[in-house]
Design an enzyme around this catalytic site. Structure first.
Site, PDB file in Angstrom:
ATOM      1  CD  GLU A 120     -72.564 -19.093 -54.094  1.00 13.51           C
ATOM      2  OE1 GLU A 120     -73.573 -18.516 -55.311  1.00 13.51           O
ATOM      3  OE2 GLU A 120     -72.696 -18.368 -53.439  1.00 13.51           O
ATOM      4  CD  GLU A 140     -77.082 -18.136 -51.051  1.00 16.10           C
ATOM      5  OE1 GLU A 140     -75.426 -17.577 -51.279  1.00 16.10           O
ATOM      6  OE2 GLU A 140     -77.231 -18.675 -50.661  1.00 16.10           O
TER       7      GLU A 140
END
Length: 266
Positions: A120, A140
């Site tokens: 990210e 995730e």
């Protein structure tokens, strides 16, 4: 190593380099690392001498594997008072992934794993340079989490939707060559050429007028959310600053005089 600063800061000329310094945990980010990173970003934004920021991870194994899950597990066992204090610290952070208005160009130097929050961070950069051995992914969902630091929004905007969804809901990783073929990263090089390639991109950015670079970044960031007509009709503060700057005069003058322009950033 664990007692050293979690983020290393180095400034040389107009280049600031931020290195995630937790190689013992593959540069996973805990709250202290995020706080240090945020503070350095504040400094880079306000330091007019900084014209480009390079972000990387210490060592050759990982750029960053994102959130320190062992630290997160420990946080879940904290008392209510400790959790409240920690929550306050998190709320006061402005991560790179949160800074949609960060005006300085940022280059990600990816030297290994870029997973979860590490990916990210890279997605929030303007340019990504990676080694052949680099690996990208958002795992995730495999941990009962989601990539909410922009991953669920940036990845579908930067590669085709079906491919992005395939990675988001399976946690599958992609090689740097695959990322390059998708247009997600700018260059893939052998490990021994990573710094050379990054420095080439840095030099090319520095050859441009700093106010022009910042104005371009603001126009792109603010213009993408609307129609082309609205984007072209809008006013952008940094473009007004560039338009009225001495650098906007220096560029054409240097071209006419057949010399290299001397940028002042004013």
């Amino acid at each position: 190593m664990a007692t050293e600063s979690p983020i290393l800061y180095e400034k040389a000329g107009h280049v600031a380099r931020l290195s995630i310094n937790r190689p013992h945990v593959l540069n996973a980010m805990d709250i202290s690392a995020h706080e240090a990173f945020s503070a350095y970003l504040d400094h880079c934004e306000t330091d007019n001498d900084v014209r480009v920021v390079v972000v990387t991870g210490v060592g050759d194994r990982a750029f960053s594997v994102g959130r320190d899950l062992k630290a997160m597990a420990a946080e879940n066992e904290m008392s209510a008072a400790e959790k409240m204090e920690l929550s306050h610290r998190w709320r006061n952070l402005r991560r790179l992934t949160d800074r949609h208005d960060f005006t300085k160009p940022v280059i990600a130097r990816v030297n290994g794993l870029a997973l979860g929050g590490g990916f990210e961070i890279a997605l929030a950069c303007d340019i990504i340079i990676a080694t052949v051995a680099a690996c990208f992914g958002l795992p995730e969902a495999k941990r009962g989490l989601i990539p909410f630091a922009g991953g669920v929004h940036r990845l579908p905007r930067q590669i085709p939707l079906k491919i992005a969804m395939g990675h988001l809901i399976t946690g599958r990783t992609m090689t740097s060559e695959r990322a390059y073929s998708l247009g997600l990263i700018n260059a893939v090089v052998p490990s021994n050429r990573l710094d050379e390639e990054v420095n080439t991109w840095v030099a090319d950015v520095l050859a441009c007028a700093p106010l022009a670079v910042r104005a371009i970044k603001q126009c792109v960031a603010q213009g993408l959310g609307g129609s082309l007509e609205a984007a072209m009709a809008a006013e952008y503060p940094l473009e007004i600053l560039r338009r009225d700057s001495s650098d906007s005069v220096e560029g054409p003058r240097a071209f006419a005089e057949k010399r290299t322009p001397v940028w002042t950033g004013q």
